[in-house]
Design a protein around this motif. Sequence first.
Motif, PDB file in Angstrom:
ATOM      1  N   LEU A  50     -48.858  17.847  43.869  1.00 29.90           N
ATOM      2  CA  LEU A  50     -48.683  17.132  43.035  1.00 29.90           C
ATOM      3  C   LEU A  50     -47.581  17.852  42.033  1.00 29.90           C
ATOM      4  CD1 LEU A  50     -52.206  15.965  41.811  1.00 29.90           C
ATOM      5  CD2 LEU A  50     -50.494  14.380  42.267  1.00 29.90           C
ATOM      6  N   HIS A  51     -46.567  16.761  41.499  1.00 29.20           N
ATOM      7  CA  HIS A  51     -45.586  17.311  40.656  1.00 29.20           C
ATOM      8  C   HIS A  51     -45.663  16.554  39.201  1.00 29.20           C
ATOM      9  CE1 HIS A  51     -43.733  19.208  44.257  1.00 29.20           C
ATOM     10  NE2 HIS A  51     -42.667  19.773  43.371  1.00 29.20           N
ATOM     11  N   HIS A  52     -45.468  17.337  38.330  1.00 33.24           N
ATOM     12  CA  HIS A  52     -45.494  16.719  36.939  1.00 33.24           C
ATOM     13  C   HIS A  52     -44.116  16.964  36.223  1.00 33.24           C
ATOM     14  CE1 HIS A  52     -46.718  14.787  33.259  1.00 33.24           C
ATOM     15  NE2 HIS A  52     -46.739  15.977  32.541  1.00 33.24           N
ATOM     16  N   ILE A  53     -43.384  16.029  35.819  1.00 31.15           N
ATOM     17  CA  ILE A  53     -42.062  16.201  35.396  1.00 31.15           C
ATOM     18  C   ILE A  53     -42.326  16.542  33.689  1.00 31.15           C
ATOM     19  CG2 ILE A  53     -39.825  15.310  34.819  1.00 31.15           C
ATOM     20  CD1 ILE A  53     -40.546  13.445  37.189  1.00 31.15           C
ATOM     21  N   LEU A  54     -41.812  17.523  33.299  1.00 30.38           N
ATOM     22  CA  LEU A  54     -41.793  18.011  31.799  1.00 30.38           C
ATOM     23  C   LEU A  54     -40.540  17.537  31.156  1.00 30.38           C
ATOM     24  CD1 LEU A  54     -43.094  21.544  32.280  1.00 30.38           C
ATOM     25  CD2 LEU A  54     -44.409  19.742  31.568  1.00 30.38           C
ATOM     26  N   SER A  55     -39.484  17.628  31.571  1.00 30.35           N
ATOM     27  CA  SER A  55     -38.210  17.203  31.181  1.00 30.35           C
ATOM     28  C   SER A  55     -36.957  16.874  32.287  1.00 30.35           C
ATOM     29  CB  SER A  55     -37.538  18.207  30.044  1.00 30.35           C
ATOM     30  OG  SER A  55     -37.211  19.305  30.868  1.00 30.35           O
ATOM     31  N   PRO A  71     -39.272  12.131  32.380  1.00 32.91           N
ATOM     32  CA  PRO A  71     -40.558  12.966  31.449  1.00 32.91           C
ATOM     33  C   PRO A  71     -41.827  12.333  31.409  1.00 32.91           C
ATOM     34  CG  PRO A  71     -38.627  13.350  30.557  1.00 32.91           C
ATOM     35  CD  PRO A  71     -38.232  12.456  31.548  1.00 32.91           C
ATOM     36  N   GLY A  72     -42.984  12.554  31.817  1.00 31.52           N
ATOM     37  CA  GLY A  72     -44.275  12.064  31.888  1.00 31.52           C
ATOM     38  C   GLY A  72     -44.645  11.687  33.240  1.00 31.52           C
ATOM     39  N   ASP A  73     -43.750  11.509  34.107  1.00 33.75           N
ATOM     40  CA  ASP A  73     -44.118  10.932  35.516  1.00 33.75           C
ATOM     41  C   ASP A  73     -44.469  12.099  36.307  1.00 33.75           C
ATOM     42  OD1 ASP A  73     -43.074   8.427  34.991  1.00 33.75           O
ATOM     43  OD2 ASP A  73     -41.151   8.936  35.295  1.00 33.75           O
TER      44      ASP A  73
END
Length: 288
Positions: A50-55, A71-73
């Motif tokens: 799982l990857h979570h995009i911060l910016s 961001p948020g995805d």
Amino acid sequence: MSESTGRKDSYYVVSNPQTTEDELVVLFTGSSQTKPGHKPGPKVVDYYLLHHILSGKGTYTCQGVTYRLGPGDSFLIEPGKLISYIADEQDPWHYCWLAFEGERASRLLRQIGLSSRRPVVHTEPGRSVAELYRHVQTAFQARGAGANLQAVGCLHLLLAEYAAALQPQQQSDPRQASRSEHIVQQAIQFMTTQYAEPITMELMAEALGYNRAYLSTLFKKQTGLTPVSFLLKLRTDKARLLLRERLELTVEQIASSVGFQDPLYFSKQFKRLYGVSPTEYRSAMKQL
């Protein structure tokens, strides 16, 4: 340093300090401020990631479909699936990730609706998603005896956040159960797990957040039984099983174990439903 962003490129990863064989194991976690155009793949991996995009921005390609993300995805990579992802040239993404495996992994993801067919979920600002990734990293850095338990706990909370974010999409899907069916299933789940407790119709309605009369009417329409009748049948069915399998327990103990506070009332309802008293039923089962 990237000229376009003014941010330093970085990469950090920390592995689970414990060698654990379990139904769900977090393998490693990390974070990275990527370079412009950074492109892992096309490739396959043998674990869930799982990857979570911060910016920043970029694209993720899975099953031949390309998703533009920011961001948020968050996006899921499944074992054995050919994928690739590319950071934007002007605004490359900063993301964190978490790898996990185990027999329960696919079931949990299926329950919340994440898969290679729907690999992307968006979470609103203010949610605790990024913080949960950081908690796993901190647990692994500390290298304590409970590191994997902490990580798995955070993974469950993370998936719960994703489930909440995906819920509106699932409700709009015509293949999903109707709202009425969903409410009734909630009630059935409530009674199935708490039949041994002193629950009432009022308590269940309050716990589920529905009007008592509305819930009762909906339940009767969907199942043909009132919630009270359903609970009574559920309790007596559980009692019948105990009468057969737990011969060391008295009838009074069995009544209490399935939620009947009055053993005489239990015996009366049991006989009404099955035609014999609990004692007579047990005697008959012994002779088989």
